[in-house]
Scaffold this motif. Structure first.
Motif, PDB file in Angstrom:
ATOM      1  N   ALA A 146      -7.447   9.211   1.522  1.00  0.00           N
ATOM      2  CA  ALA A 146      -7.187   8.045   0.683  1.00  0.00           C
ATOM      3  C   ALA A 146      -8.423   7.686  -0.134  1.00  0.00           C
ATOM      4  O   ALA A 146      -8.337   7.394  -1.332  1.00  0.00           O
ATOM      5  N   SER A 149      -8.759  10.257  -2.768  1.00  0.00           N
ATOM      6  CA  SER A 149      -7.748  10.081  -3.813  1.00  0.00           C
ATOM      7  C   SER A 149      -8.009   8.861  -4.687  1.00  0.00           C
ATOM      8  O   SER A 149      -7.509   8.789  -5.810  1.00  0.00           O
ATOM      9  N   SER A 150      -8.793   7.904  -4.184  1.00  0.00           N
ATOM     10  CA  SER A 150      -9.121   6.735  -5.010  1.00  0.00           C
ATOM     11  C   SER A 150      -9.901   7.151  -6.248  1.00  0.00           C
ATOM     12  O   SER A 150      -9.940   6.420  -7.249  1.00  0.00           O
ATOM     13  N   TYR A 153      -8.068   6.915  -9.719  1.00  0.00           N
ATOM     14  CA  TYR A 153      -8.022   5.702 -10.528  1.00  0.00           C
ATOM     15  C   TYR A 153      -9.396   5.253 -10.988  1.00  0.00           C
ATOM     16  O   TYR A 153      -9.515   4.547 -11.985  1.00  0.00           O
ATOM     17  N   GLY A 386      -5.112   0.875  -8.339  1.00  0.00           N
ATOM     18  CA  GLY A 386      -4.879   2.241  -7.892  1.00  0.00           C
ATOM     19  C   GLY A 386      -5.859   2.669  -6.819  1.00  0.00           C
ATOM     20  O   GLY A 386      -5.479   3.285  -5.818  1.00  0.00           O
ATOM     21  N   THR A 390      -4.657   3.511  -2.909  1.00  0.00           N
ATOM     22  CA  THR A 390      -4.834   4.786  -2.215  1.00  0.00           C
ATOM     23  C   THR A 390      -5.565   4.586  -0.885  1.00  0.00           C
ATOM     24  O   THR A 390      -5.174   5.152   0.144  1.00  0.00           O
ATOM     25  N   ILE A 447       0.997   4.202  -5.543  1.00  0.00           N
ATOM     26  CA  ILE A 447       0.063   5.274  -5.201  1.00  0.00           C
ATOM     27  C   ILE A 447      -0.195   5.364  -3.703  1.00  0.00           C
ATOM     28  O   ILE A 447      -0.844   6.306  -3.234  1.00  0.00           O
ATOM     29  N   MET A 448       0.345   4.435  -2.919  1.00  0.00           N
ATOM     30  CA  MET A 448       0.125   4.458  -1.469  1.00  0.00           C
ATOM     31  C   MET A 448       0.727   5.696  -0.811  1.00  0.00           C
ATOM     32  O   MET A 448       0.389   6.040   0.318  1.00  0.00           O
ATOM     33  N   LEU A 450       0.228   8.821  -1.671  1.00  0.00           N
ATOM     34  CA  LEU A 450      -0.532  10.059  -1.858  1.00  0.00           C
ATOM     35  C   LEU A 450      -1.257  10.528  -0.597  1.00  0.00           C
ATOM     36  O   LEU A 450      -1.072  11.661  -0.133  1.00  0.00           O
ATOM     37  N   ALA A 451      -2.103   9.677  -0.033  1.00  0.00           N
ATOM     38  CA  ALA A 451      -2.887  10.110   1.126  1.00  0.00           C
ATOM     39  C   ALA A 451      -2.012  10.419   2.345  1.00  0.00           C
ATOM     40  O   ALA A 451      -2.224  11.442   3.005  1.00  0.00           O
TER      41      ALA A 451
END
Length: 542
Positions: A146, A149-150, A153, A386, A390, A447-448, A450-451
Motif C-alpha cells: 500500500a 502503491s501510494s 498518486y 489517492g 492506498t 484505490i483501496m 490495489l494493495a
C-alpha cells in the motif's frame, strides 16, 4: 518448508523502511513520467502540430501496450536476476527516454521516446513487488504494498502540480529569443522530470541491498539464472508471431496447442477488423481523427486502438499457453480461476479509474467553468486522497485478514461498492465544492483495492514466481485499464456528445467487480492454504 528465519540474513526494520521509502519515490517517478503528457498537451499540440487523437495515443494505448507486454518477459529478470539492478536499469531507461522526449521534433520521434518510457517502466513493478516480499513478513505485505502503491498518486499529483509550475515559469519568464539553450517550456519540463530520475537510479543501485529470496516464507531461495537476458529474449519469442508459432510447432506431443494459437491469432485479427468498422461507423466524419494513410487506406485512431488491443490479447494468450510447456508449476499456480478473477478485478477497477482520470479537468471546466488554476486543486486532491487511500486500504486489509482469512477481499468489496456511490453523486452534482469533496472521497475509496488484491496474488504463488505473477496481474490492469478505459470513455463521449454520460458509463464495471469479489471470498483462503500442496502436485521440488 521451514518456518525458521535466519535472523542474521533478515533485513533490519529501519533499513527495510528506508528501502520502501525509496521505492515509493521510484514509483512516483514512474507515474510522474507517465502522466506528464496530460499537462503538456496544449504545448505539444501547438509546437509539434499534434492532433487530439495523437495526444490520446501517446497518453494511453501505445504506452499501455508496450508497458504491459514487455512487463511479462522483463519479469524474468525479477524472478531470475538481481532485482535491485533490474529496478535501477529500468529507471535509468525510462528517465533517459523522458529527457530525450524534450528533443522530439515530431509525433514519430515523441512516440518512439514514449515507447522507450513504457519499456523501461515495464521492468519496475514486477521487481519491486518481489523485492518488497523479501523485506517484509507476510503479515505486513499488504501494508508495505500500500505504501509502495501510494507512489501512484504522489506521481499523478506531482505531474499536475510541478509540471504546470515548470512550464508556467518557463513560458512567463522567457521569450523565444531568451530561452536557455533555445528550449521551449514543454522541453524544459521533460528534462526537469527525466534528469532527476537518473540520479535516483544511482541511489537505488548503490544503497539498496538484494535480500535473500523467500527468507520470510521459509522456502529455500533459488540462485540467479545463468543467462537472464537470454531468458528474456526466449520469453519474448513465445509472445510475438511468427516466433510464437514456430516454438509451438516444435512441441510434438501437443499439436492442439499450435492449432489453438493460430485460431486465437486469426480471431484477434478478425475481431479487431470488426471493431474498427463498427466504431468508425458510430462516429461522425469530423470525429474519426485520421492519423495518416497506408496504401490509400485511411488510418484512424480506431485502427490503431483495436490493432493494439488485438496484439495485446494474442501475445498474452500465446505467452500463457507456452508457459505450460516450460514451467508447469508456475502455470498451475498462476493459471487458475482464482488468480484470473483477482487479475480481472484489478483490470476492471483500473478501467474505471483510468477511464475517468484523463477527463476530470475537462469535465470540471465544462460543467463548472473553472480555469487552469483548478489543475493545482485537482492535483492536490488526487495526490492526497489517492495516497491515503492506498495506505489505508493496505493497512486495513492486513488487520482484516487477521480476523478473517478473506478479510482483504471484504475490504475491497465494501471500498469499491461505496466508491461507485460516491462517483455517481460526484458526476451528478452541480456544486463545485461538493464535486471536489466527492472526488476526494471516491478516489480514496476506489484505490483501496490495489494493495489487498496485489498482495493476495503474491500469496498464491511461490517466491520464485512473484515477478511473473506481478507482471500478469499488471497485464490486466494496464491492457484493460490504461489501454481501454480512457479510449472507451472518450469514444462514448465522441459518439454521444455527452461527456458526463460517458464518464458515468464506467459504473457499469462495478456490478461485475462485486460479483467476482463475492466468488473470491470463499476461494482465496483455500488457494492460499494449498500453495505448496498444489506446487508439489505440479512437480515443484519444495
Amino acid at each position: 518448508m521451514s518456518s525458521d528465519i535466519d535472523q542474521a540474513k533478515a533485513p533490519g526494520r529501519i533499513y527495510s523502511y528506508y528501502v520502501l521509502s525509496l521505492l515509493v519515490v521510484f514509483y512516483a517517478f514512474n507515474f510522474l513520467d507517465r502522466q506528464i503528457i496530460t499537462i503538456l498537451a496544449p504545448s505539444l499540440k501547438t509546437d509539434l502540430n499534434l492532433s487530439d487523437a495523437q495526444i490520446g495515443l501517446l497518453f494511453g494505448t501505445a504506452f499501455a501496450l508496450f508497458y504491459a507486454l514487455f512487463g511479462i518477459p522483463l519479469a524474468k529478470l525479477a524472478d531470475g536476476w538481481n532485482r535491485v539492478k533490474t529496478i535501477s536499469l529500468g529507471l535509468s531507461l525510462w528517465s533517459a527516454m523522458t529527457a530525450v522526449s524534450g528533443f522530439a521534433g515530431n509525433f514519430a520521434q515523441l512516440g518512439a521516446a514514449r515507447i522507450g518510457v513504457g519499456i523501461g517502466e515495464a521492468s519496475a513493478s514486477p521487481a519491486a513487488y518481489s523485492l518488497i516480499q523479501d523485506y517484509f513478513p507476510k503479515r505486513q505485505r499488504a501494508t508495505a504494498l500500500a505504501f509502495y502503491s501510494s507512489g501512484i498518486y504522489v506521481g499523478v499529483g506531482a505531474s499536475l502540480i510541478f509540471g504546470g509550475a515548470v512550464i508556467g515559469y518557463w513560458d512567463s519568464n522567457f521569450t523565444p529569443e531568451t530561452r536557455p539553450f533555445g528550449l521551449a517550456g514543454w522541453q524544459a519540463t521533460f528534462l526537469a522530470f527525466g534528469v532527476p530520475g537518473l540520479l535516483l537510479a544511482l541511489l537505488v543501485r548503490f544503497t539498496v541491498r538484494e535480500p535473500v529470496r523467500g527468507l520470510f516464507d521459509g522456502i529455500k531461495s533459488i540462485k540467479e539464472a545463468p543467462h537472464p537476458f537470454k531468458d528474456v529474449a526466449r520469453e519474448m519469442a513465445t509472445m510475438f508471431p511468427p516466433f510464437s508459432i514456430i516454438n509451438l510447432a516444435k512441441v510434438k506431443n501437443d499439436r492442439s496447442a499450435l492449432h489453438r494459437n493460430i485460431l486465437v491469432l486469426g480471431a484477434s485479427i478478425a475481431f479487431a477488423i470488426l471493431l474498427v468498422f463498427w466504431t468508425d461507423g458510430l462516429l461522425a466524419e469530423g470525429k474519426k481523427a485520421p492519423i495518416g494513410s497506408i496504401g490509400g487506406i485511411t488510418i484512424t485512431t480506431n485502427v490503431v486502438q483495436w490493432t493494439a488491443m488485438a496484439i495485446g490479447v494474442y501475445c498474452s494468450f500465446s505467452w500463457l499457453q507456452s508457459i505450460r510447456n516450460r514451467d508447469l508449476p508456475a502455470a498451475k499456480l498462476i493459471g487458475n480461476k482464482s488468480f484470473a478473477m483477482l487479475s480481472l478485478v484489478g483490470g476492471l477497477a483500473s478501467f474505471a479509474s483510468y477511464g475517468l482520470s484523463p477527463f476530470i479537468f475537462l469535465y470540471s471546466s465544462q460543467t463548472f467553468g473553472v480555469g487552469p488554476e483548478s489543475a493545482i486543486t485537482l492535483g492536490w486532491i488526487l495526490a492526497i486522497s489517492g495516497g491515503l487511500g492506498t495506505i489505508f486500504g493496505g493497512a486495513l486489509s492486513d488487520r482484516a485478514k487477521k480476523i478473517n482469512a478473506s478479510g482483504r477481499v471484504y475490504v475491497v468489496f465494501f471500498a469499491l461498492g461505496f466508491s461507485a456511490i460516491a462517483t455517481y453523486f460526484q458526476l451528478t452534482t452541480e456544486n463545485l465544492t461538493l464535486f471536489y469533496v466527492l472526488l476526494g472521497a471516491s478516489n480514496f475509496l476506489q484505490i483501496m483495492w490495489l494493495a489487498p488484491i496485489a498482495a493476495t496474488t503474491q500469496d498464491l504463488v511461490l517466491p520464485r514466481m512473484r515477478g511473473t505473477a506481478a507482471a500478469i496481474f499488471l497485464l490486466g490492469t494496464n491492457i484493460i485499464g490504461l489501454g481501454m478505459g480512457p479510449y472507451v470513455v472518450g469514444l462514448i463521449s465522441d459518439v454521444t456528445g455527452d461527456l458526463r454520460f460517458a464518464m458515468l458509463s464506467v459504473l457499469g464495471m462495478f456490478p461485475i467487480i462485486l460479483l467476482l469479489l463475492i466468488l473470491l471470498i470463499k476461494r482465496v483462503p483455500e488457494m492460499e492454504r494449498t500453495v505448496l500442496e498444489r506446487a508439489r502436485a505440479a512437480g515443484e521440488a519444495v
